[in-house]
Motif scaffolding. Structure first.
Motif, PDB file in Angstrom:
ATOM      1  N   ILE A  49       0.864  -1.455   0.181  1.00 37.28           N
ATOM      2  CA  ILE A  49      -0.049   0.052   0.093  1.00 37.28           C
ATOM      3  C   ILE A  49       1.138   1.288   0.007  1.00 37.28           C
ATOM      4  CG2 ILE A  49      -1.908   1.551   1.585  1.00 37.28           C
ATOM      5  CD1 ILE A  49      -2.565  -1.065   2.584  1.00 37.28           C
ATOM      6  N   VAL A  50       0.650   2.212  -1.129  1.00 38.76           N
ATOM      7  CA  VAL A  50       1.721   3.420  -0.943  1.00 38.76           C
ATOM      8  C   VAL A  50       0.723   4.170  -1.328  1.00 38.76           C
ATOM      9  CG1 VAL A  50       3.385   2.530  -1.918  1.00 38.76           C
ATOM     10  CG2 VAL A  50       1.810   3.091  -4.134  1.00 38.76           C
ATOM     11  N   GLY A  51       0.830   5.542  -0.619  1.00 35.65           N
ATOM     12  CA  GLY A  51       0.546   6.548  -1.315  1.00 35.65           C
ATOM     13  C   GLY A  51       1.077   7.968  -0.106  1.00 35.65           C
ATOM     14  N   PRO A  52       0.206   9.015  -0.247  1.00 29.49           N
ATOM     15  CA  PRO A  52       0.931  10.519   0.423  1.00 29.49           C
ATOM     16  C   PRO A  52       0.678  10.304   1.469  1.00 29.49           C
ATOM     17  CG  PRO A  52      -1.237  10.872  -1.413  1.00 29.49           C
ATOM     18  CD  PRO A  52      -0.314   9.408  -1.582  1.00 29.49           C
ATOM     19  N   SER A  53       1.902  11.171   2.356  1.00 25.77           N
ATOM     20  CA  SER A  53       2.228  10.839   3.878  1.00 25.77           C
ATOM     21  C   SER A  53       0.414  11.664   4.118  1.00 25.77           C
ATOM     22  CB  SER A  53       2.892  12.056   4.566  1.00 25.77           C
ATOM     23  OG  SER A  53       2.712  12.274   5.559  1.00 25.77           O
ATOM     24  N   GLY A  54      -0.500  11.042   5.180  1.00 23.81           N
ATOM     25  CA  GLY A  54      -1.371  11.320   5.438  1.00 23.81           C
ATOM     26  C   GLY A  54      -2.284  11.160   5.295  1.00 23.81           C
ATOM     27  N   CYS A  55      -2.005   9.810   4.215  1.00 23.42           N
ATOM     28  CA  CYS A  55      -3.477  10.193   3.333  1.00 23.42           C
ATOM     29  C   CYS A  55      -4.680   8.939   3.478  1.00 23.42           C
ATOM     30  CB  CYS A  55      -3.365   9.303   1.779  1.00 23.42           C
ATOM     31  SG  CYS A  55      -2.565   8.238   2.118  1.00 23.42           S
ATOM     32  N   GLY A  56      -3.870   7.772   4.437  1.00 20.62           N
ATOM     33  CA  GLY A  56      -4.653   7.060   5.935  1.00 20.62           C
ATOM     34  C   GLY A  56      -3.863   5.816   5.235  1.00 20.62           C
ATOM     35  N   LYS A  57      -2.937   5.254   5.526  1.00 20.47           N
ATOM     36  CA  LYS A  57      -2.698   4.136   5.847  1.00 20.47           C
ATOM     37  C   LYS A  57      -2.569   3.331   6.525  1.00 20.47           C
ATOM     38  CE  LYS A  57       1.190   5.924   3.916  1.00 20.47           C
ATOM     39  NZ  LYS A  57       1.699   7.030   3.784  1.00 20.47           N
ATOM     40  N   THR A  58      -1.332   3.731   7.346  1.00 22.39           N
ATOM     41  CA  THR A  58      -1.747   3.568   8.964  1.00 22.39           C
ATOM     42  C   THR A  58      -3.312   3.191   9.860  1.00 22.39           C
ATOM     43  OG1 THR A  58      -0.077   4.752   9.299  1.00 22.39           O
ATOM     44  CG2 THR A  58      -0.828   3.390  11.099  1.00 22.39           C
ATOM     45  N   THR A  59      -3.873   4.282   9.620  1.00 27.97           N
ATOM     46  CA  THR A  59      -5.491   4.294   9.377  1.00 27.97           C
ATOM     47  C   THR A  59      -5.635   2.413   8.780  1.00 27.97           C
ATOM     48  OG1 THR A  59      -5.899   6.156   9.645  1.00 27.97           O
ATOM     49  CG2 THR A  59      -7.699   4.907   9.282  1.00 27.97           C
ATOM     50  N   ILE A  60      -5.470   3.010   7.500  1.00 29.48           N
ATOM     51  CA  ILE A  60      -6.142   1.459   7.573  1.00 29.48           C
ATOM     52  C   ILE A  60      -6.260  -0.071   8.287  1.00 29.48           C
ATOM     53  CG2 ILE A  60      -5.919  -0.419   5.599  1.00 29.48           C
ATOM     54  CD1 ILE A  60      -6.319   2.273   3.838  1.00 29.48           C
ATOM     55  N   LEU A  61      -4.862  -0.180   7.972  1.00 33.68           N
ATOM     56  CA  LEU A  61      -3.709  -1.182   9.132  1.00 33.68           C
ATOM     57  C   LEU A  61      -4.715  -1.216  10.908  1.00 33.68           C
ATOM     58  CD1 LEU A  61      -0.502  -0.983   7.986  1.00 33.68           C
ATOM     59  CD2 LEU A  61      -2.108  -2.857   6.960  1.00 33.68           C
ATOM     60  N   SER A  62      -4.649  -0.490  11.189  1.00 35.41           N
ATOM     61  CA  SER A  62      -5.274  -0.237  12.111  1.00 35.41           C
ATOM     62  C   SER A  62      -6.712  -1.009  12.102  1.00 35.41           C
ATOM     63  CB  SER A  62      -5.203   1.131  13.340  1.00 35.41           C
ATOM     64  OG  SER A  62      -3.170   1.909  13.165  1.00 35.41           O
ATOM     65  N   LEU A  63      -7.860  -0.766  11.555  1.00 37.13           N
ATOM     66  CA  LEU A  63      -8.818  -0.693  11.213  1.00 37.13           C
ATOM     67  C   LEU A  63      -8.679  -2.116  10.866  1.00 37.13           C
ATOM     68  CD1 LEU A  63     -10.090   1.852   9.203  1.00 37.13           C
ATOM     69  CD2 LEU A  63     -11.079   1.067  11.172  1.00 37.13           C
ATOM     70  N   ILE A  64      -7.707  -3.064  10.499  1.00 36.24           N
ATOM     71  CA  ILE A  64      -7.760  -4.260  10.232  1.00 36.24           C
ATOM     72  C   ILE A  64      -7.076  -5.521  11.281  1.00 36.24           C
ATOM     73  CG2 ILE A  64      -6.699  -5.806   8.792  1.00 36.24           C
ATOM     74  CD1 ILE A  64      -5.550  -4.381   6.746  1.00 36.24           C
ATOM     75  N   ALA A  65      -6.286  -4.428  12.314  1.00 36.43           N
ATOM     76  CA  ALA A  65      -5.724  -4.646  13.197  1.00 36.43           C
ATOM     77  C   ALA A  65      -7.416  -4.721  14.649  1.00 36.43           C
ATOM     78  CB  ALA A  65      -4.641  -3.925  13.604  1.00 36.43           C
ATOM     79  N   GLY A  66      -7.884  -4.454  14.416  1.00 37.60           N
ATOM     80  CA  GLY A  66      -9.388  -4.382  15.141  1.00 37.60           C
ATOM     81  C   GLY A  66      -9.020  -3.176  16.226  1.00 37.60           C
ATOM     82  N   LEU A  67      -7.508  -2.240  15.992  1.00 36.49           N
ATOM     83  CA  LEU A  67      -7.736  -1.294  17.013  1.00 36.49           C
ATOM     84  C   LEU A  67      -8.492  -0.397  17.359  1.00 36.49           C
ATOM     85  CD1 LEU A  67      -3.866  -0.742  16.570  1.00 36.49           C
ATOM     86  CD2 LEU A  67      -4.899  -2.068  18.908  1.00 36.49           C
ATOM     87  N   MET A  68      -9.321  -0.231  16.203  1.00 39.85           N
ATOM     88  CA  MET A  68     -10.707   1.562  15.607  1.00 39.85           C
ATOM     89  C   MET A  68     -11.848   0.362  14.906  1.00 39.85           C
ATOM     90  SD  MET A  68      -8.822   4.146  14.677  1.00 39.85           S
ATOM     91  CE  MET A  68      -7.864   3.789  12.958  1.00 39.85           C
ATOM     92  N   LYS A  69     -12.611   0.751  15.360  1.00 40.67           N
ATOM     93  CA  LYS A  69     -13.877   0.362  13.742  1.00 40.67           C
ATOM     94  C   LYS A  69     -14.454   1.805  13.596  1.00 40.67           C
ATOM     95  CE  LYS A  69     -16.317  -2.593  16.760  1.00 40.67           C
ATOM     96  NZ  LYS A  69     -16.979  -2.558  17.646  1.00 40.67           N
ATOM     97  N   PRO A  70     -14.429   1.275  12.002  1.00 40.50           N
ATOM     98  CA  PRO A  70     -14.454   1.741  10.719  1.00 40.50           C
ATOM     99  C   PRO A  70     -15.779   3.079  11.299  1.00 40.50           C
ATOM    100  CG  PRO A  70     -15.430  -0.199  10.139  1.00 40.50           C
ATOM    101  CD  PRO A  70     -14.403  -0.419  11.696  1.00 40.50           C
ATOM    102  N   THR A  71     -16.139   3.836  10.854  1.00 44.31           N
ATOM    103  CA  THR A  71     -17.475   4.807  11.035  1.00 44.31           C
ATOM    104  C   THR A  71     -18.758   4.086  10.027  1.00 44.31           C
ATOM    105  OG1 THR A  71     -15.369   7.162  10.805  1.00 44.31           O
ATOM    106  CG2 THR A  71     -18.098   7.329  10.621  1.00 44.31           C
ATOM    107  N   SER A  72     -17.996   3.721   8.934  1.00 45.37           N
ATOM    108  CA  SER A  72     -19.371   2.811   8.318  1.00 45.37           C
ATOM    109  C   SER A  72     -18.490   2.380   7.428  1.00 45.37           C
ATOM    110  CB  SER A  72     -19.802   4.037   6.910  1.00 45.37           C
ATOM    111  OG  SER A  72     -18.931   4.750   6.320  1.00 45.37           O
ATOM    112  N   GLY A  73     -19.132   0.769   6.693  1.00 43.35           N
ATOM    113  CA  GLY A  73     -18.579  -0.061   6.265  1.00 43.35           C
ATOM    114  C   GLY A  73     -18.365  -1.390   6.685  1.00 43.35           C
ATOM    115  N   ARG A  74     -17.424  -2.192   6.236  1.00 44.46           N
ATOM    116  CA  ARG A  74     -17.570  -3.530   6.840  1.00 44.46           C
ATOM    117  C   ARG A  74     -15.917  -3.896   6.893  1.00 44.46           C
ATOM    118  NH1 ARG A  74     -20.892  -8.249   6.977  1.00 44.46           N
ATOM    119  NH2 ARG A  74     -19.985  -7.688   4.580  1.00 44.46           N
ATOM    120  N   VAL A  75     -15.091  -4.403   7.945  1.00 46.26           N
ATOM    121  CA  VAL A  75     -13.601  -4.739   8.332  1.00 46.26           C
ATOM    122  C   VAL A  75     -13.619  -6.412   8.288  1.00 46.26           C
ATOM    123  CG1 VAL A  75     -11.709  -4.733   9.042  1.00 46.26           C
ATOM    124  CG2 VAL A  75     -12.674  -3.071   8.474  1.00 46.26           C
TER     125      VAL A  75
END
Ligand code: ADP
Ligand code: MG
Length: 258
Positions: free
Chosen positions: A41-67
């Motif tokens: 996964i590549v993308g500009p700094s601050g585009c949400g890459k770590t956020t995606i991993l944290s959602l998969i890790a179950g550290l947070m819940k999505p605002t909408s949608g499902r993991v």
């Protein structure tokens, strides 16, 4: 759902809330990862890459949608998912072996078998002689290998790697990208690697997701096919197709110094 699907993001968005208001970090992200796949996964700094991993890790819940992991909605952290970060987070007062056993201890999963397996991992991947050393006696590259083995010791199905090499010098990160890919493939794990290094992402991944700037959406997806004798990322950088992928992705990321 295909029975080989292990990670699914289904129309996932996440907004952060703070005193200043709401920050949409990622928007309508959907993708699926098959068992054994290596996703970059590549993308500009601050585009949400770590956020995606944290959602998969179950550290947070999505605002909408499902993991989903193996078809089940992620409810919180589980031993199915291992997370490896930029800092190795080794404890300096614990030996290498004690560090590697830490995850098992925390999860209450220390047994003769799990301990033996962890020690075997250290031996297989060239760290057997360092079992009784302390982290500060090891090089940065070795420390990151210990961190990977600690993550593997809990026997996760999915490995999340968040810029795992970015604190290391160029030579070390090159060598380590080879070693880590080799270990992950040998152990038959599924992996998601976040990196800002396009070459690293191309050379290590089976498939690459390019994200837009924040709020991150999937801008494009590349199935990486590189011709080479073996699957060593260092060797694959010399593949004739490599530069083509690089130029396309570079343009898409629109990296420029302003
Ligand atoms: P990346 O890993 O791609 O650099 P992140 O996923 O860390 O990006 O963050 C995405 C966006 O969300 C960034 O703009 C960041 O500033 C913001 N952000 C991250 N974490 C928080 C938080 N806990 N509270 C508010 N905003 C956050
Ligand atoms: Mg990040």
């Amino acid at each position: 759902m295909n029975h080989q699907d292990i990670v699914t993001l289904d129309n996932v968005s996440l907004n952060y809330h703070s005193l200043e208001g709401e920050t949409p970090a990622i928007q309508n992200i959907s993708f699926t990862v098959s068992k054994g796949e290596f996703i970059g996964i590549v993308g500009p700094s601050g585009c949400g890459k770590t956020t995606i991993l944290s959602l998969i890790a179950g550290l947070m819940k999505p605002t909408s949608g499902r993991v989903l992991i193996e078809g089940k909605e992620v409810e919180g952290p589980s031993s199915k998912v291992g997370y490896m970060l930029q800092q190795d987070h080794l404890f300096e007062w614990r030996t290498i072996q004690q560090n590697v056993l830490l995850g098992l201890e925390i999860q209450g999963k220390i047994s003769k078998e799990s301990k033996q397996r962890a020690i075997e991992l250290l031996e297989t991947y060239g760290l057997g002689d360092f079992r009784n050393h302390y982290p500060q006696q090891l090089s940065g590259g070795m420390r990151q290998r210990v961190a990977l083995i600690r993550t593997l010791a809990i026997n996760p199905e999915v490995l999340l790697l968040d810029e795992p090499f970015s604190a290391l010098d160029y030579q070390t990160r090159l060598a380590l990208s080879d070693e880590v890919t080799n270990i992950i493939r040998k152990e038959k794990k599924t992996a998601l690697l976040v990196t800002h290094d396009i070459s690293e992402a191309i050379s290590m991944s089976d498939r690459l997701l390019v994200l837009s700037k924040r709020p991150g959406t999937i801008k494009s997806e590349y199935v990486i096919k590189l011709t080479g004798q073996n699957r060593s990322p260092v060797e694959l950088r010399k593949a004739p197709e490599f530069r083509e992928y690089f130029n396309k992705i570079w343009k898409e990321l629109d990296v420029h110094v302003s």
